[in-house]
Design an enzyme around this catalytic site. Structure first.
Site, PDB file in Angstrom:
ATOM      1  NE  ARG A 295     -18.619  13.907 -38.241  1.00  0.00           N
ATOM      2  CZ  ARG A 295     -17.411  14.272 -37.853  1.00  0.00           C
ATOM      3  NH1 ARG A 295     -17.260  15.200 -36.908  1.00  0.00           N
ATOM      4  NH2 ARG A 295     -16.332  13.719 -38.389  1.00  0.00           N
TER       5      ARG A 295
ATOM      6  CE  LYS B  16     -15.523  18.334 -40.027  1.00  0.00           C
ATOM      7  NZ  LYS B  16     -14.903  18.751 -38.758  1.00  0.00           N
TER       8      LYS B  16
END
Length: 576
Positions: free
Chosen positions: A153, A214
């Protein structure tokens, strides 16, 4: 490759359904484009509901009006939240004006929200405006690729406006790492920007089914731990000599999310792998990501993060595999120390002679409030500012690169619009919350909306005990997923249900110790009563300038978390 057998270290069993939808998504395309044309519903179907996250969006609805809409036989008011990709959080004034205008014209709430991921979010974007949103951002040089989903991210970087040369180099590495680890599929451009369709055959770093979960990366510049390195999977700690960046210490496997009632989940500090020279940075970043890609748990998503992979296969095994894939050997870590964590508020002067004004933005919410027109003030500053803006990982904003002759006018605008207030307490500046209600679908309790009054109560407690200038790092998160980073606070509240929180104590001022559960499922009034008693003891019994988190551990009120995989769920004080 190393001589380990990858298959022997993988978790066996039925794969989580997210693995199916990624595999069947045609490299993140799914049927998002087709569903965009369906205006009968404001939302997306199950697979696309997940896939839009890889494009930087979460489907949400206003939970305050969900029940009323159901009574009216209406579906929830579906919208999306978009999180932009801004490595290091730097944005130009012209870009700011563009996002300000879009927020004003095309979002339900009209606000810009600065996040703990050092970027901004739009909340309340209707389906019919989604494509326009991406195209508007693209015209400004901004995208939202891979700011959510099972990918690396937005890359954080210390917002250090003083050591300008080191920060400039570190920021450049943050942008390089971000670009290097991005998905290679053309899905984003095809769906949102009307880009030319291109066949995707591989994802060389992320893999055809992307990561198990993630993945978060930071670049930190000691002595400031403003990015909370222990909350992230991969961290590059800048090591400088003679004012020049020479390499990084690499920390792997941090993370804060957990699940209530599941002792197999826990927050974890990152493990120090050692020092690397600058030229090895991208290879090491890719090696850590691909090792997690291949060894991470794809059966149980609750145990899929890098922190659990290190615990399961062993940090030494993971490190050796990274060394093999990157063709390097980690050197011994170079000495460094984190002495600060929050942002440096007010004016500072960089070594380049430029001036930088850090503004405290409560909860990161930029909107025109009664008697505090923050959004208007930021727009007026952006119209004249000659430098850039730097969003911080603590939801604040730096007006950076201000020449001396422009300082007075910038400060005047900030004061006139409530962006700069000398009466803001140190306690308020040391407090933070996630969004929670009404838009986050995971929220169990209030966070952003309860924090201001909760901080006022703590301010009253500090004043009552004769220490109004003191502060305790306090964080509130509406669920145990960790967005508000409560698991690195001196006082951490984690939502358990409406009006109920778990209270954690014992984190450190510099973010290098995880707090422990003190009381479970209690109200904010009960929490304040506990804080009142403990603050009184702290200020009476402290050792010199001892911080609150250190005091509650030293005094035996709470046992320190030493190895969270083994002792995080042991509740209570130090045994007698």
């Amino acid at each position: 490759m190393s001589d380990i057998n990858i298959e022997d270290l993988q978790v066996q069993g039925k794969l989580a359904d997210n693995e199916r939808l990624k595999r069947e998504s045609n490299f993140l395309r799914g049927t998002i484009a087709e569903e965009l044309n369906d205006q009968i519903t404001g939302g997306f179907s199950a697979d696309n509901f997940q896939l839009i996250r890889f494009h930087g969006m979460y489907q949400q609805d206003d939970r305050d009006i969900r029940a009323e809409r159901a009574k009216q036989k209406l579906e929830p008011l579906h919208t999306v939240m978009l999180r932009a990709r801004l490595p290091g959080g730097i944005i130009q004034p012209k870009q700011w004006l563009g996002i300000d205008q879009f927020a004003e014209d095309k979002t339900i709430y009209g606000s810009i929200r600065l996040t703990t991921r050092q970027t901004f979010q739009f909340h309340g974007v209707l389906k019919r405006n989604m494509k326009l949103m991406h195209q508007t951002l693209n015209d400004m040089g901004i995208d939202s690729i891979a700011t959510a989903g099972d990918v690396n991210r937005n890359v954080l970087c210390t917002s250090n406006p003083i050591e300008s040369e080191v920060h400039a180099e570190a920021y450049q590495w943050a942008t390089k790492i971000s670009k290097h680890l991005l998905p290679k599929t053309n899905a984003y451009a095809e769906i949102w920007l009307n880009g030319e369709k291109a066949v995707t055959t591989e994802e060389p770093i992320l893999g055809s089914t992307y990561l198990p979960r993630k993945f978060k990366t930071t670049v930190a510049i000691p002595p400031l731990n403003d990015v909370d390195v222990h909350a992230n999977d991969l961290n590059f700690i800048a090591i400088a000599e003679g004012g020049k960046l020479i390499g990084f210490n690499v920390l792997v496997g941090g993370g804060l999310a957990m699940t209530h009632g599941d002792t197999a989940t826990y927050p974890r500090k990152a493990t120090d792998f050692g020092f690397i020279p600058l030229e090895a940075t991208l290879d090491v970043a890719a090696a850590v990501v691909t090792t997690q890609r291949d060894l991470g748990n794809r059966v149980n998503r609750k145990n899929a993060k890098t922190k659990y992979t290190l615990e399961r296969v062993g940090a030494d095994v993971f490190k050796a595999e990274v060394e093999s894939r990157a063709s390097i050997k980690f050197e011994d870590s170079r000495p460094y120390e984190f002495t600060e964590r929050g942002d440096r508020f007010g004016w500072v002067e960089g070594i380049d002679g430029k001036h930088h004004l850090t503004l405290f933005i409560e909860n990161g919410r930029i909107l025109d409030f009664p008697n505090k027109p923050l959004k208007t003030g930021m727009r007026k500053i952006a119209e004249i500012h000659q430098g850039d803006f730097r969003m911080t990982a603590n939801q604040n904003l730096v007006i950076a690169g201000v020449p001396a002759e422009q300082k007075d006018v910038i400060e005047q605008l900030a004061r006139e619009h409530g962006l700069l207030d000398d009466d803001t307490s140190n306690q308020r500046k040391s407090s933070m919350a996630c969004v929670a209600f009404p838009t986050c679908p995971l929220a169990m309790a209030e966070a952003e909306r309860m924090l201001p009054s909760f901080v006022t109560d703590i301010e009253g407690i500090l004043a009552k005990h004769g220490a109004p200038e003191e502060s305790i790092i306090t964080r509130v998160t509406g669920c145990p997923n960790g967005c508000g980073r409560a698991m690195l606070a001196e006082i951490g509240l984690v939502g358990k249900g409406p009006g109920k929180y778990n209270l954690y104590l014992g984190g450190t001022h510099n973010g290098e110790r995880i707090p422990r559960l003190h009381k479970e499922n209690i109200s904010d009034s009960e929490i304040l009563s506990i804080i009142d008693e403990l603050v009184g003891r702290w200020l009476q019994e402290r050792d010199g300038a001892e911080r609150f988190g250190d005091f509650v551990v030293r005094s035996g009120i709470i046992a320190p978390v030493v190895d969270s995989a083994k002792d995080f769920h042991d509740v209570g004080a130090i045994p007698a």
